[in-house]
Design a protein around this motif. Sequence first.
Motif, short mmCIF file in Angstrom:
data_model
loop_
_atom_site.label_atom_id
_atom_site.label_comp_id
_atom_site.label_asym_id
_atom_site.label_seq_id
_atom_site.Cartn_x
_atom_site.Cartn_y
_atom_site.Cartn_z
N ALA A 68 10.60 43.17 2.68
CA ALA A 68 11.34 42.56 3.80
C ALA A 68 11.06 43.31 5.10
O ALA A 68 10.88 42.68 6.16
N MET A 69 11.00 44.64 5.04
CA MET A 69 10.74 45.43 6.24
C MET A 69 9.33 45.15 6.76
O MET A 69 9.14 44.96 7.97
N ILE A 70 8.35 45.10 5.87
CA ILE A 70 6.97 44.82 6.28
C ILE A 70 6.87 43.42 6.89
O ILE A 70 6.24 43.22 7.94
N THR A 71 7.52 42.44 6.25
CA THR A 71 7.48 41.06 6.74
C THR A 71 8.19 40.93 8.07
O THR A 71 7.70 40.27 9.00
N PHE A 86 4.03 52.39 12.33
CA PHE A 86 4.12 53.48 11.35
C PHE A 86 5.17 53.17 10.28
O PHE A 86 4.97 53.48 9.10
N LEU A 87 6.28 52.56 10.69
CA LEU A 87 7.33 52.23 9.73
C LEU A 87 6.86 51.22 8.69
O LEU A 87 7.20 51.33 7.51
N SER A 88 6.08 50.23 9.11
CA SER A 88 5.56 49.25 8.15
C SER A 88 4.62 49.92 7.15
O SER A 88 4.62 49.58 5.96
N ASN A 89 3.84 50.90 7.62
CA ASN A 89 2.98 51.64 6.71
C ASN A 89 3.79 52.53 5.77
O ASN A 89 3.44 52.68 4.59
N LEU A 90 4.89 53.11 6.27
CA LEU A 90 5.77 53.90 5.41
C LEU A 90 6.38 53.02 4.32
O LEU A 90 6.48 53.43 3.15
N SER A 91 6.77 51.80 4.68
CA SER A 91 7.32 50.87 3.68
C SER A 91 6.28 50.50 2.63
O SER A 91 6.60 50.41 1.44
N PHE A 92 5.03 50.32 3.07
CA PHE A 92 3.95 50.03 2.12
C PHE A 92 3.75 51.20 1.16
O PHE A 92 3.60 51.01 -0.06
N MET A 138 2.51 60.62 6.82
CA MET A 138 3.02 59.49 7.59
C MET A 138 4.32 59.86 8.31
O MET A 138 4.54 59.47 9.46
N LEU A 139 5.17 60.62 7.64
CA LEU A 139 6.40 61.09 8.29
C LEU A 139 6.08 62.02 9.46
O LEU A 139 6.78 62.02 10.48
N ALA A 140 4.99 62.80 9.33
CA ALA A 140 4.56 63.65 10.44
C ALA A 140 4.04 62.81 11.60
O ALA A 140 4.30 63.10 12.77
N ALA A 141 3.29 61.74 11.29
CA ALA A 141 2.79 60.84 12.34
C ALA A 141 3.95 60.17 13.06
O ALA A 141 3.91 59.98 14.29
N MET A 142 4.99 59.82 12.33
CA MET A 142 6.17 59.21 12.94
C MET A 142 6.90 60.21 13.83
O MET A 142 7.47 59.83 14.87
N TYR A 314 16.50 52.64 7.84
CA TYR A 314 15.97 52.11 9.09
C TYR A 314 16.61 50.79 9.51
O TYR A 314 16.66 50.47 10.70
N SER A 315 17.10 50.01 8.54
CA SER A 315 17.72 48.73 8.90
C SER A 315 19.17 48.92 9.33
O SER A 315 19.66 48.25 10.24
#
Length: 335
Positions: A68-71, A86-92, A138-142, A314-315
């Motif tokens: 749902a987050m990615i969509t 970055f968040l969509s990649n974290l969800s993936f 990914m958390l570091a990139a965020m 995040y939501s």
Amino acid sequence: MKTFSPRPPQHQGVLPESEPAAKIRDSGNHSTVTEFILAGLTEKPELQLPLLILFLGVYVVTVVGNLAMITLIGLSAHLHTPMYYFLSNLSFIDLCHSTVITPKMLVNFVTEKNIISYSACMTQLYFFLLFGIAECHMLAAMAYDRYAAICNPLLYNVVTSSHICFRLTVGVYILGIVGSTIHTLFMMRLLFCQRSVINHYFCDLFPLLEISCSSIFINELLVLVLSAFNILTPAFTILASYIFIIASILRIRSTEGRCKAFRTCSSHISAVAVFFGSAAFMYLQPSSVSSMDQGKVSSVFYTTIVPMLNPLIYSLQNKDVKFALKKIQGSRKCS
């Protein structure tokens, strides 16, 4: 960091002869396993069904929440920013991380023997490490994105351009692939003699090293070096980013401005604390049978619970996500 001392082969997970634990094949002067037995979360039969229902529910929420987050990010134009990229990649990553572990664990709750083949075990180890390492970076990139947004707002669009974000993301996955490939290749060179029982519910580094009957010195060295790079480097990057962020926030004169700046970081701080806290409990404690049993609890947390919590964090704490969700729901009602 954990350290291990090889034990004599006759003491490694040997079960009674009437209850064989793993198939054996001859390899020169050695006998190596082609299958492992996973000890699982619990040996109590009365807990199998409740745990199956619990983790099935957790996995369903994880899949639905992250998809749902990615969509939502993909469909909402105002969420097409570096932060949500970055968040969509974290969800993936969270979705894949949970899928590598949870389905096999659910199957094991309803089977008499938790058997996993050698090839399946190495495959599970590879992808578990890949997505675990990728999540750290990914958390570091965020954190870098939040640093750029708060500390350099005038240059934000330059230092977080689409090209830079894409390169950072590719770098995250490359680091995950390289780290997991090195660990898995050096794990495959080890011999697992006699009947090998893995004191865990999935194939992880430390439980596998514990049952090896060959020298694990190189593997221990790799764990030390790669853990320092893939855990400490992102952790220090995040820490340094938030030191500069807090310093910048304290220079903001208005209370409203400070609260707004803190809100933009609160979700990420929560995700970092939950993930690194549970992982550290597993990987930064002394090695022993009891600590490995206790480590199963923290492993459950960062392999199944954390991937479920991240989209909720995040939501629930993000006004942009709530607005996008309401907008999509409103458009559906109108149509």
